[in-house]
Write a protein that holds these residues in place. Structure first.
Motif, short mmCIF file in Angstrom:
data_model
loop_
_atom_site.label_atom_id
_atom_site.label_comp_id
_atom_site.label_asym_id
_atom_site.label_seq_id
_atom_site.Cartn_x
_atom_site.Cartn_y
_atom_site.Cartn_z
N ASP B 312 32.29 31.60 69.92
CA ASP B 312 32.89 30.88 71.05
C ASP B 312 34.29 30.34 70.74
O ASP B 312 34.72 30.32 69.60
CB ASP B 312 32.00 29.67 71.40
CG ASP B 312 30.68 30.10 71.98
OD1 ASP B 312 30.69 31.04 72.80
OD2 ASP B 312 29.66 29.51 71.59
N ASN B 313 34.96 29.88 71.82
CA ASN B 313 36.19 29.11 71.63
C ASN B 313 35.79 27.67 71.32
O ASN B 313 34.91 27.12 71.96
CB ASN B 313 37.04 29.13 72.90
CG ASN B 313 37.53 30.53 73.20
OD1 ASN B 313 37.66 31.35 72.30
ND2 ASN B 313 37.76 30.81 74.47
N TYR B 314 36.49 27.06 70.38
CA TYR B 314 35.98 25.80 69.84
C TYR B 314 37.11 24.86 69.44
O TYR B 314 38.10 25.28 68.85
CB TYR B 314 35.10 26.14 68.63
CG TYR B 314 34.58 24.95 67.90
CD1 TYR B 314 33.86 23.97 68.57
CD2 TYR B 314 34.82 24.78 66.54
CE1 TYR B 314 33.40 22.87 67.92
CE2 TYR B 314 34.36 23.67 65.87
CZ TYR B 314 33.65 22.71 66.57
OH TYR B 314 33.19 21.62 65.91
N ILE B 315 36.95 23.57 69.78
CA ILE B 315 37.91 22.55 69.32
C ILE B 315 37.20 21.63 68.33
O ILE B 315 36.27 20.92 68.71
CB ILE B 315 38.46 21.70 70.50
CG1 ILE B 315 39.19 22.60 71.50
CG2 ILE B 315 39.40 20.62 69.97
CD1 ILE B 315 39.81 21.84 72.65
N SER B 316 37.61 21.65 67.08
CA SER B 316 36.95 20.82 66.06
C SER B 316 37.59 19.45 66.01
O SER B 316 38.62 19.20 66.63
CB SER B 316 37.04 21.50 64.70
OG SER B 316 38.34 21.33 64.20
N SER B 317 36.96 18.54 65.25
CA SER B 317 37.46 17.17 65.20
C SER B 317 38.86 17.11 64.61
O SER B 317 39.66 16.25 64.94
CB SER B 317 36.52 16.28 64.39
OG SER B 317 36.55 16.68 63.03
N THR B 318 39.18 18.04 63.71
CA THR B 318 40.49 17.99 63.05
C THR B 318 41.52 18.84 63.78
O THR B 318 42.66 18.91 63.36
CB THR B 318 40.38 18.51 61.61
OG1 THR B 318 39.59 19.68 61.62
CG2 THR B 318 39.75 17.47 60.71
N SER B 319 41.12 19.47 64.87
CA SER B 319 41.99 20.46 65.50
C SER B 319 43.35 19.91 65.91
O SER B 319 44.39 20.47 65.58
CB SER B 319 41.28 21.06 66.71
OG SER B 319 42.12 21.96 67.33
N VAL B 320 43.33 18.78 66.64
CA VAL B 320 44.59 18.22 67.14
C VAL B 320 45.51 17.88 65.96
O VAL B 320 46.71 18.14 65.99
CB VAL B 320 44.32 16.97 68.00
CG1 VAL B 320 45.63 16.32 68.39
CG2 VAL B 320 43.52 17.35 69.23
N ALA B 321 44.89 17.33 64.91
CA ALA B 321 45.68 16.90 63.75
C ALA B 321 45.72 17.96 62.66
O ALA B 321 45.82 17.65 61.49
CB ALA B 321 45.11 15.59 63.20
N SER B 322 45.69 19.24 63.06
CA SER B 322 45.67 20.29 62.04
C SER B 322 47.03 20.56 61.43
O SER B 322 47.14 20.91 60.26
CB SER B 322 45.16 21.60 62.63
OG SER B 322 43.77 21.57 62.70
N ILE B 420 34.64 24.65 73.90
CA ILE B 420 33.62 23.70 73.45
C ILE B 420 34.29 22.68 72.52
O ILE B 420 35.05 23.05 71.63
CB ILE B 420 32.53 24.45 72.65
CG1 ILE B 420 31.83 25.45 73.56
CG2 ILE B 420 31.53 23.47 72.04
CD1 ILE B 420 30.90 26.39 72.83
N VAL B 421 34.01 21.40 72.75
CA VAL B 421 34.67 20.36 71.96
C VAL B 421 33.66 19.69 71.04
O VAL B 421 32.55 19.36 71.45
CB VAL B 421 35.31 19.30 72.88
CG1 VAL B 421 36.05 18.26 72.05
CG2 VAL B 421 36.26 19.96 73.86
N SER B 422 34.04 19.49 69.80
CA SER B 422 33.19 18.80 68.85
C SER B 422 32.96 17.36 69.30
O SER B 422 33.87 16.71 69.82
CB SER B 422 33.83 18.80 67.47
OG SER B 422 33.17 17.88 66.64
N ALA B 423 31.74 16.87 69.08
CA ALA B 423 31.44 15.49 69.45
C ALA B 423 32.26 14.50 68.64
O ALA B 423 32.46 13.36 69.02
CB ALA B 423 29.95 15.22 69.25
#
Lengths: 311, 495
Positions: B312-322, B420-423
């Protein structure tokens, strides 16, 4: 000079006489001071939680906390063992090889001697990055000479050299010998050339064979040189040839168990993990263990032969 | 007398040392800002030209000169560690999630809220990326870096395969799809056929980032020691190395290796995968999916690439601050650094210079409004072709490259909102309390990673051995610390 004069306190007149000598000493002293003494306060970094914004002196003290990571794993043991064992192996192998090559070279004459001498010295002038790729040309799994030619000839399966730590002690000792023998043998060769030829002439008259001449004339005469060079090597036993241990195994993680030495460990710690305090802690550990080792090596030598001891 | 002379000697030595220290400080009147970032292959050939073009804008408009300092990705962290610990001037610095956490933890980064730096000089940045994304870069409440505008979501489980080989096995590539959705079995099937048709070529080359890109676990705090499985559906930190996805991944790579898909020299050879495809020795590698990925990889490899996606397409907790942009403490003038950054975030001309180079030299704008190579220039001889648009401050300001949809940036925004976004999105991990454990465990991971994750050892024994040593070195402590911080964060943010 008798001992009575030695004990007299230094007079100005006497000091003046030595001024040219002191001036000669000056560049070396300045170098030693800048390079070896000025950074000493930096040792405190190992006992601090380094914060770049606060600087070395402003960072908070944390005691021995930076050292714990060395000892929670067996890293400290592995890197100490590797550093010492490799250096011991290098001292023995390289000395024996250098003496052998020097004796053989001394028997040769003319152009062929010059040729061999240069050929043996050449690897010493190569950068370790290039040596790393030369070794890779031999041990590359798919295109390497050893897997494709030698092992095939004997009907053996290819070996994945860069993921099998057990082969590297042999490879590294071999590479080290190949690299340093040329340089070391020059020193022995120079000593050999200075021996009085009349010893050998009289031995020949008495019917001594070449081997007997080496055994009873050459080696005993070489003894002081051997002891001195070996002691100097022992003094550096806690320092490893960085290029040899980092570039030649191509910094492969799988080879760490047999290629990680204190110097490569500190380098990786500082540059890859970026932690100055922990790298400094490993550096302090290196200094202290190295200091103890040199002192005890010297003590043993002093017990056996007082004149040969370094101090 | 002797003492006096000794003192003189010492003084001389001190003077010599002071001179050497003083020499490194140059007295320059013009404000200069050093900007450090990375590309896969290091500084492009025309770096000086692009730098001059940037200065043509900034010197007149802001009175600031910009110097570009570009490293290759593999040595970037080392170069920066060396530069920052040596006190060299670096005013603007790009990051990865790992370097960001590391440099912030060691105190190398400027607090951007200090003296209202950001609000005074960088209001344009806040407007461009949004307040929420700026806040997601905070570590322990302190803002050390600025997020960039790019694909925040990542299409996981993507493989790029060169089209010429797919044609060779008669695989019909769907024309209208940029990213072809297939199952893992179908991908394996393609690899089998590729290997049969081209036995002399390497089918697949793993890299150190492949494992993370081919899974949907959430790497909390930029390291894999304690993760959220299943894309962070639950806020429960688990050990990756005993999990099923990790085991399955390593088994698949081991299987590839047994079948001869992977070069036996894969661990030793550090050549970038794009270069290998260009050289014609490699057919496929792992990448992260997003709108525009096809054009990006095609440009990188100098030939048409087809992108397949299995997860899937996925946004992890660190994604924005990668990939935050930071101002190191070795900056000569933090306000000048933020001013220049503000320009890169808001001025399309500046964004285009960074992304595509100089118009007419490195790119031209076609009739359709898309950028493309000028006559006689292509991926192999262009002096500014780094495919790093996603790293740049504001990619959304730059032109869209030919081969992409003209409304690529709108698609990108859509992509970011539909994934999908990480909790745990927005959570940042502070490793200060478990630094010893992280260092020790990282050392062990370095030792095993290429063997286990490139499939050179049997996962049945390899993973267990690595995990056992990590556990002995304190892996559980890191997991517990992450859980504790996560719980605290969840309570504070009402999750």
């Amino acid at each position: 000079m008798n001992t009575a004069v030695k004990k007299k306190p230094m007079t100005w007149k006497k000091f003046k006489r030595f001024i040219p000598i002191y001036i000669l000493m000056l560049p070396g002293l300045i170098y030693l001071f800048i390079n070896n003494y000025m950074p000493l306060p930096g040792l405190t970094v190992a006992f601090k939680q380094y914060n770049a914004a606060k600087g070395i002196y402003g960072s908070p003290w944390v005691g021995f906390k930076n050292f714990t990571y060395l000892f929670t794993t067996n890293d400290a043991f592995v890197i100490t063992r590797n550093t010492i064992c490799y250096n011991l192996a290098f001292i023995v192998v390289n000395t024996v090889m250098a003496i052998t090559v020097a004796i053989v070279l001394s028997e040769l004459t003319g152009g062929i001697k010059k040729f061999y001498q240069s050929a043996i010295l050449l690897p010493n002038l190569l950068s370790s990055v290039i040596i790393g790729y030369l070794v890779f040309a031999f041990f590359s799994v798919e295109n390497g000479f050893v897997n494709n030619q030698i092992l095939k000839l004997f009907g053996q399966d290819p070996i994945r050299w860069y993921s099998e730590p057990k082969y590297w002690p042999f490879i590294l000792v071999f590479v080290s010998a190949w690299k340093t023998v040329g340089y070391n043998c020059i020193i022995y060769l120079a000593t050999l050339m200075g021996f009085d030829k009349s010893y050998y002439e009289s031995a020949q008259i008495d019917g001594a064979t070449k081997l007997q001449q080496i055994r009873y004339i050459t080696l005993p005469l070489l003894r002081p040189t051997i002891i001195m060079l070996t002691l100097m090597a022992i003094g550096r036993i806690f320092y490893s040839d960085f290029g040899l241990f980092y570039q030649v195994p191509m910094n492969q993680g799988a080879l760490y168990p047999t290629t990680n030495t204190i110097d490569t460990y500190v380098y990786r710690g500082l540059l890859q993990l970026g932690n100055i305090s922990m790298s400094a802690a490993a550096g302090v550990y290196q200094s202290i263990v190295g200091f103890i080792l040199v002192l005890s090596a010297n003590l043993i030598v002093r017990r056996i032969d007082k004149d040969s001891a370094l101090f | 007398m002797k003492k006096k002379h000794l003192a003189l000697l010492m003084a001389a030595a001190m003077a010599a040392a002071t001179c050497m220290g003083a020499m490194s400080v140059s007295a320059d009147d013009t404000k200069k800002v050093v900007m450090s970032f990375y590309t896969w292959t290091g500084a492009p050939a025309d770096t000086q030209l692009v730098q001059d073009a940037i200065n043509a804008i900034t010197v007149d408009k802001l009175g600031i000169e910009v110097e570009l300092q570009i490293s290759d990705f593999a040595s970037f962290q080392q170069n920066m560690t060396l530069a920052l610990s040596g006190g060299e001037q670096v005013d603007i610095m790009a990051n990865t999630a790992a370097t960001y956490a590391n440099f912030a933890q060691q105190g190398y980064l400027t607090d951007l809220n200090e003296d209202d730096l950001l609000t005074t000089y960088g209001q344009g940045i806040i407007d461009a990326v949004g307040e929420a994304n700026v806040d997601a870069c905070r570590i322990g409440g302190v803002l050390y870096g600025l997020p960039n505008n790019r694909d925040l979501a990542q299409g996981r489980g993507c493989a790029a395969i060169a089209k010429q080989y797919l044609d060779g096995i008669g695989y019909e590539v769907p024309e209208d799809e940029e990213i072809v959705k297939i199952t893992l079995d179908e991908l394996n099937d393609i690899y089998t056929q590729l290997h049969e048709a081209y036995p002399d070529k390497e089918v697949y080359r793993p890299t150190t980032t492949s494992m993370g890109q081919f899974n949907t676990f959430d790497q909390l705090g930029g390291n894999v020691f304690g993760v959220l499985l299943d894309g962070g559906a639950e806020l429960k930190v688990e050990n990756l190395f005993t999990s099923d996805p990790y085991k399955e991944y390593c088994e698949r790579l081991y299987d590839y290796n047994q079948k001869g898909y992977i070069s036996q020299d894969a661990a030793t050879d550090t050549t970038a995968v794009g270069e290998l495809v260009k050289a014609g020795t490699l057919m496929s590698y792992t990448t992260g999916g997003k709108p525009g990925i096809k054009a990006q990889e095609t440009s990188l490899c100098g030939q048409e690439m087809v992108i397949f996606q299995t997860l899937d397409n996925y946004i992890s907790s660190t994604s924005v601050a990668s990939f935050p942009w930071t101002v190191p403490i070795t900056t000569a003038d933090a306000s000048a650094a933020i001013t220049v950054l503000n320009e890169f975030y808001t001025n399309p001309d500046m964004a285009n210079l960074l992304a595509w180079g100089i118009e007419g030299t490195h790119y031209v704008i076609g009739e359709d409004g898309l950028a493309t190579y000028p006559e006689g220039v292509d991926a192999s001889n262009s002096g500014w072709n780094h495919s790093m648009g996603w790293l740049m401050p504001n990619q959304f300001l730059s032109y869209v490259w030919e081969g992409n949809d003209p409304d690529l940036w709108d698609q990108m925004r859509e992509f970011n909102t539909s994934a999908i976004v990480s909790a745990a999105s927005g959570f940042t991990f502070n490793s200060a309390n478990v630094l010893n454990e992280v260092t020790a465990v990282q050392n062990i991971y370095n030792e095993y990673q290429t063997s286990v994750e490139y499939g050179f050892v049997d996962p049945a024994t390899g993973i267990e051995e690595m995990n056992q040593r990590m556990m002995d070195a304190g892996l559980q402590n890191i997991i517990d610390e992450k859980q504790a911080q996560l719980d605290e964060w969840a309570a504070a943010n009402g999750k």
